[in-house]
Design a protein around this motif. Structure first.
Motif, PDB file in Angstrom:
ATOM      1  N   ARG A 222      25.175 -42.764  -1.924  1.00  0.00           N
ATOM      2  CA  ARG A 222      24.645 -41.561  -2.560  1.00  0.00           C
ATOM      3  C   ARG A 222      23.385 -41.073  -1.853  1.00  0.00           C
ATOM      4  O   ARG A 222      23.170 -39.868  -1.686  1.00  0.00           O
ATOM      5  CB  ARG A 222      24.337 -41.840  -4.033  1.00  0.00           C
ATOM      6  N   ASP A 223      22.546 -42.015  -1.418  1.00  0.00           N
ATOM      7  CA  ASP A 223      21.310 -41.647  -0.739  1.00  0.00           C
ATOM      8  C   ASP A 223      21.552 -41.178   0.686  1.00  0.00           C
ATOM      9  O   ASP A 223      20.696 -40.497   1.279  1.00  0.00           O
ATOM     10  CB  ASP A 223      20.344 -42.842  -0.728  1.00  0.00           C
TER      11      ASP A 223
ATOM     12  N   HIS B 131      22.408 -47.012  -0.098  1.00  0.00           N
ATOM     13  CA  HIS B 131      23.431 -46.590  -1.035  1.00  0.00           C
ATOM     14  C   HIS B 131      24.083 -45.309  -0.511  1.00  0.00           C
ATOM     15  O   HIS B 131      23.383 -44.392  -0.053  1.00  0.00           O
ATOM     16  CB  HIS B 131      22.816 -46.322  -2.415  1.00  0.00           C
TER      17      HIS B 131
ATOM     18  N   ALA C 271      26.030 -46.576   5.514  1.00  0.00           N
ATOM     19  CA  ALA C 271      26.544 -47.141   4.266  1.00  0.00           C
ATOM     20  C   ALA C 271      26.296 -48.636   4.169  1.00  0.00           C
ATOM     21  O   ALA C 271      26.329 -49.203   3.070  1.00  0.00           O
ATOM     22  CB  ALA C 271      28.038 -46.851   4.136  1.00  0.00           C
TER      23      ALA C 271
END
Length: 266
Positions: free
Chosen positions: A211-212, A209, A205
């Protein structure tokens, strides 16, 4: 700088200790219980008080670090007769306007989770400040900069969303650790097995990102795995619902990322 702490809980303890280590003068500490005030004063000096009226009437700053629901009730008594003093609360979701007509007031909000037992390195904590006027804002910045080089001005409205994000990133994430520990302990396993995974997730993190970085069966919505795991939680309907909603949310975010990625590349 002479500082009074109103509150002797987790945040107050860690911030008072950090300021004390930097040479600031903690002149008094208030708590509803004298034992708590005395415990903090043994670490940072100052006069322990269990009465607002017993606090000094002069100090450079009063830092109010108590539970959010108690702030509005304590402010009138605390500020009476102290009109020349500056007052700062430390809450994430309480607007600066809670101080009402108090001339000098503001916010010093440390973006971190605290406990009394575990010391925090404030040099790595981001502090968000607000002030009723430029001199008060400058004072907030001076106090915050004493312990951290990461200090930013943020409005009460913006801070509400920052605090909401922190609830997801910290409180909800830690609750997920608790649920994981419950599952493991019920089946004779130790939570320490999760620690390398948690550490790697946190490290990712910091470099990409979130999300990725997302992995797991919910990203691709592997219905066989998801349903099998849901059945393992049949004896705990609430946890089963959390699992279902979390999986749905992860999948929706993954679909959004897939949709917007071609636009990023074009």
């Amino acid at each position: 700088m002479d500082i009074v702490f109103v509150g002797a809980g987790r945040l107050a303890t860690q911030l008072a200790k950090a300021l004390h280590r930097k040479g600031e003068h903690i002149v008094a500490v208030y708590s509803r219980t004298m034992a708590s005030a005395e415990a903090l004063c043994r670490m940072v000096g100052g006069k322990p008080c269990d009465s607002i009226d017993a606090l000094p009437h002069r100090a450079d700053a009063f830092i109010v670090a108590i539970k959010d629901s108690a702030l509005a009730g304590i402010i009138p008594q605390l500020t009476a007769g102290r009109q020349q003093c500056a007052f700062f609360h430390t809450a994430g979701s309480v607007p600066m306007s809670v101080f009402g007509e108090v001339p000098q007031h503001g916010v010093i909000y440390p973006m971190q989770t605290f406990s009394k037992e575990r010391d925090v390195d404030f040099s790595r904590v981001h502090l968000f400040i607000e002030g009723s006027d430029e001199p008060t804002l400058s004072l907030a910045r001076a106090i915050a900069s004493t312990v951290s080089s990461s200090v930013s001005e943020l409005s009460s409205e913006e801070r509400r969303y920052l605090h909401l994000a922190a609830v997801f990133a910290c409180n909800f994430a830690n609750h997920c650790y608790t649920l994981a520990a419950d599952i493991l302990e019920q089946h004779g396993m130790d939570f320490s097995a999760m620690l390398p995974l948690i550490e790697e997730t946190a490290q990712k993190a910091s470099t990409m990102h979130p999300r990725d970085a997302q992995t797991g069966p919910a990203v691709r919505y592997d219905e066989n795995v998801i349903e099998a795991q849901r059945q393992l939680l049949a004896g705990n309907p609430l946890m089963q619902e959390v699992y279902t909603l979390m999986s749905r949310s992860i999948h929706q975010h993954a679909q959004t990322a897939t949709t917007i990625s071609p636009q990023k590349e074009s």
